[in-house]
Structures are given as C-alpha cells and as structure tokens.
Design an enzyme around this catalytic site. Sequence first.
Site, PDB file in Angstrom:
ATOM      1  N   PHE A 117     -15.511   3.459   7.019  1.00 47.49           N
ATOM      2  CA  PHE A 117     -14.143   3.816   6.614  1.00 47.49           C
ATOM      3  C   PHE A 117     -13.942   3.816   5.091  1.00 47.49           C
ATOM      4  O   PHE A 117     -12.841   4.082   4.610  1.00 47.49           O
ATOM      5  CB  PHE A 117     -13.128   2.875   7.283  1.00 47.49           C
ATOM      6  CG  PHE A 117     -13.370   1.402   7.025  1.00 47.49           C
ATOM      7  CD1 PHE A 117     -12.944   0.787   5.860  1.00 47.49           C
ATOM      8  CD2 PHE A 117     -14.021   0.620   7.981  1.00 47.49           C
ATOM      9  CE1 PHE A 117     -13.165  -0.571   5.625  1.00 47.49           C
ATOM     10  CE2 PHE A 117     -14.254  -0.735   7.766  1.00 47.49           C
ATOM     11  CZ  PHE A 117     -13.818  -1.329   6.572  1.00 47.49           C
ATOM     12  N   THR A 155      -5.387  -7.237  10.547  1.00 44.25           N
ATOM     13  CA  THR A 155      -5.654  -5.948   9.872  1.00 44.25           C
ATOM     14  C   THR A 155      -5.156  -4.766  10.697  1.00 44.25           C
ATOM     15  O   THR A 155      -4.547  -3.841  10.161  1.00 44.25           O
ATOM     16  CB  THR A 155      -7.186  -5.801   9.640  1.00 44.25           C
ATOM     17  OG1 THR A 155      -7.643  -6.969   8.971  1.00 44.25           O
ATOM     18  CG2 THR A 155      -7.507  -4.576   8.818  1.00 44.25           C
ATOM     19  N   ARG A 181       2.653  -6.711   8.946  1.00 46.59           N
ATOM     20  CA  ARG A 181       1.989  -5.556   9.573  1.00 46.59           C
ATOM     21  C   ARG A 181       2.593  -5.239  10.941  1.00 46.59           C
ATOM     22  O   ARG A 181       2.669  -4.079  11.348  1.00 46.59           O
ATOM     23  CB  ARG A 181       0.486  -5.795   9.656  1.00 46.59           C
ATOM     24  CG  ARG A 181      -0.173  -5.622   8.274  1.00 46.59           C
ATOM     25  CD  ARG A 181      -1.583  -6.127   8.283  1.00 46.59           C
ATOM     26  NE  ARG A 181      -2.320  -5.797   7.082  1.00 46.59           N
ATOM     27  CZ  ARG A 181      -3.407  -6.450   6.683  1.00 46.59           C
ATOM     28  NH1 ARG A 181      -3.866  -7.463   7.395  1.00 46.59           N
ATOM     29  NH2 ARG A 181      -4.030  -6.095   5.582  1.00 46.59           N
ATOM     30  N   HIS A 202      -2.219  -5.474   1.527  1.00 47.86           N
ATOM     31  CA  HIS A 202      -3.543  -6.097   1.368  1.00 47.86           C
ATOM     32  C   HIS A 202      -3.339  -7.500   0.807  1.00 47.86           C
ATOM     33  O   HIS A 202      -2.445  -7.718  -0.005  1.00 47.86           O
ATOM     34  CB  HIS A 202      -4.404  -5.290   0.385  1.00 47.86           C
ATOM     35  CG  HIS A 202      -5.618  -6.051  -0.085  1.00 47.86           C
ATOM     36  ND1 HIS A 202      -6.771  -6.107   0.647  1.00 47.86           N
ATOM     37  CD2 HIS A 202      -5.814  -6.833  -1.184  1.00 47.86           C
ATOM     38  CE1 HIS A 202      -7.647  -6.877   0.011  1.00 47.86           C
ATOM     39  NE2 HIS A 202      -7.091  -7.328  -1.105  1.00 47.86           N
ATOM     40  N   LYS A 237       0.808  -1.226   0.000  1.00 45.09           N
ATOM     41  CA  LYS A 237       0.000   0.000   0.000  1.00 45.09           C
ATOM     42  C   LYS A 237       0.848   1.287   0.000  1.00 45.09           C
ATOM     43  O   LYS A 237       2.053   1.245   0.267  1.00 45.09           O
ATOM     44  CB  LYS A 237      -0.929  -0.021   1.224  1.00 45.09           C
ATOM     45  CG  LYS A 237      -1.973  -1.146   1.179  1.00 45.09           C
ATOM     46  CD  LYS A 237      -2.969  -0.994   2.319  1.00 45.09           C
ATOM     47  CE  LYS A 237      -4.000  -2.098   2.317  1.00 45.09           C
ATOM     48  NZ  LYS A 237      -5.041  -1.876   3.346  1.00 45.09           N
ATOM     49  N   TYR A 276     -12.603  -1.867  -3.674  1.00 46.81           N
ATOM     50  CA  TYR A 276     -13.096  -2.049  -2.304  1.00 46.81           C
ATOM     51  C   TYR A 276     -14.622  -1.956  -2.205  1.00 46.81           C
ATOM     52  O   TYR A 276     -15.150  -1.674  -1.121  1.00 46.81           O
ATOM     53  CB  TYR A 276     -12.435  -1.029  -1.369  1.00 46.81           C
ATOM     54  CG  TYR A 276     -11.026  -1.422  -0.952  1.00 46.81           C
ATOM     55  CD1 TYR A 276     -10.807  -2.530  -0.140  1.00 46.81           C
ATOM     56  CD2 TYR A 276      -9.912  -0.695  -1.365  1.00 46.81           C
ATOM     57  CE1 TYR A 276      -9.526  -2.899   0.262  1.00 46.81           C
ATOM     58  CE2 TYR A 276      -8.622  -1.051  -0.973  1.00 46.81           C
ATOM     59  CZ  TYR A 276      -8.447  -2.164  -0.155  1.00 46.81           C
ATOM     60  OH  TYR A 276      -7.176  -2.519   0.238  1.00 46.81           O
TER      61      TYR A 276
HETATM   62  P1  CMP Z   1      -7.487  -4.392   3.710  1.00 45.30           P
HETATM   63  O1  CMP Z   1      -7.039  -5.775   3.985  1.00 45.30           O
HETATM   64  O2  CMP Z   1      -6.871  -3.703   2.530  1.00 45.30           O
HETATM   65  O3  CMP Z   1      -9.081  -4.369   3.529  1.00 45.30           O
HETATM   66  C1  CMP Z   1      -9.855  -3.226   3.783  1.00 45.30           C
HETATM   67  C2  CMP Z   1      -9.096  -2.161   4.523  1.00 45.30           C
HETATM   68  O4  CMP Z   1      -9.878  -1.212   5.219  1.00 45.30           O
HETATM   69  C3  CMP Z   1      -8.244  -2.812   5.599  1.00 45.30           C
HETATM   70  O5  CMP Z   1      -7.194  -3.509   5.015  1.00 45.30           O
HETATM   71  C4  CMP Z   1      -7.881  -1.608   6.464  1.00 45.30           C
HETATM   72  O6  CMP Z   1      -6.704  -0.953   6.033  1.00 45.30           O
HETATM   73  C5  CMP Z   1      -9.056  -0.643   6.248  1.00 45.30           C
HETATM   74  N1  CMP Z   1      -9.850  -0.460   7.475  1.00 45.30           N
HETATM   75  C6  CMP Z   1     -10.024   0.714   8.140  1.00 45.30           C
HETATM   76  N2  CMP Z   1     -10.811   0.538   9.214  1.00 45.30           N
HETATM   77  C7  CMP Z   1     -11.166  -0.763   9.242  1.00 45.30           C
HETATM   78  C8  CMP Z   1     -11.979  -1.561  10.125  1.00 45.30           C
HETATM   79  N3  CMP Z   1     -12.577  -1.044  11.185  1.00 45.30           N
HETATM   80  N4  CMP Z   1     -12.100  -2.889   9.838  1.00 45.30           N
HETATM   81  C9  CMP Z   1     -11.512  -3.444   8.756  1.00 45.30           C
HETATM   82  N5  CMP Z   1     -10.725  -2.723   7.883  1.00 45.30           N
HETATM   83  C10 CMP Z   1     -10.553  -1.403   8.133  1.00 45.30           C
END
Ligand code: CMP
Length: 140
Positions: A59, A93, A104, A117, A11, A51
């Site tokens: 978010f 996450t 991470r 991701h 990212k 997304y």
């Molecule tokens: P990613 O795996 O790219 O999938 C969706 C993204 O939303 C996640 O990583 C996070 O970076 C972002 N995100 C922000 N807030 C939340 C949340 N509360 N729960 C899940 N993903 C979140």
Amino acid sequence: MTIQRTFSIIKPDAVKRNLEGKILSFLQEAKFNIVALKKMQFSKELAEKFYEVHKERPFYNDLCAFMSSGPVVSSVLEKENAILDYRTIMGATNPKDANCGTIRNLYAISIDENSVHGSDSEENARIEMNLIFAQSEILP
Ligand code: CMP
C-alpha cells in the site's frame, strides 16, 4: 507516568471534510496539550520519507499519493502517557475494527482514508515531529 509527546496528523480526507476543528477539540477534551500545530501539504517526497518504514508494503505508493493529495494538520501533543492514550482514542487503523467513540470510528472512511495518524513509539514520535517541525516551532 511521565509527561510524553506524540506526533499527530489529521489526514487529507478529514481536512477535506472540514473536520480539523472537531478533531482538535476532541483532542483537547481528552486532555492533550497542543504544543505545535500547522496546516500544510506534504510533497510526494516528504510523504515517501515520512512513511519510509512501510516502503516494502503493497500500500506504500497509494499511501504516499493520498498523504500528498491535499492539506493536512500536523501537531505535537503532550500529556501523561501521550503515545498510548492517543492510539487508544484514534482507534484501530481499519475503521471497521475501531472501538465506538474513537476518532476513526466517528470520522474515518476506510483503512486508507482513516482520518488521523499517531506515532507508535517514543522513538518514532521524535523522528516524525523532527521531520515536520523545526525546533523553534515546538513549545519548550
Ligand atoms: P497510519 O497510522 O498513518 O500508518 C500507515 C498507514 O497506511 C495507515 O495509517 C493506513 O492508513 C495505511 N494502510 C493502508 N493499508 C494498510 C494495511 N493493510 N495495514 C496497515 N496500514 C495500512
């Protein structure tokens, strides 16, 4: 277990800090074979489409703005059990919950700027890789 493919994004927060080399090397050391790779920038529209499953989440707008804020490195990764194995080495996450030694845990800044991701299922892996790569850009 059969060979699987998953889709990965390094990212904008990680690319901004020049971490793409370190993260790709981490993936190769974990025995992932890189079968497609490109540095690119998501448009706002592409981020919104990518997304779309999170459209109703609070978010979503910030996520799309962040994902289109700078260059990313997209790849298709191949190995046995690739989807689960990649999710394991990415870590949770929210980096606060990520196991020690995961990507991470090592590099993410926050739940929003969480460096990588990875697809969560075979179906989503197929959808995501086909959105970002032409068939001719992925090794057979
Ligand atoms: P990613 O795996 O790219 O999938 C969706 C993204 O939303 C996640 O990583 C996070 O970076 C972002 N995100 C922000 N807030 C939340 C949340 N509360 N729960 C899940 N993903 C979140």
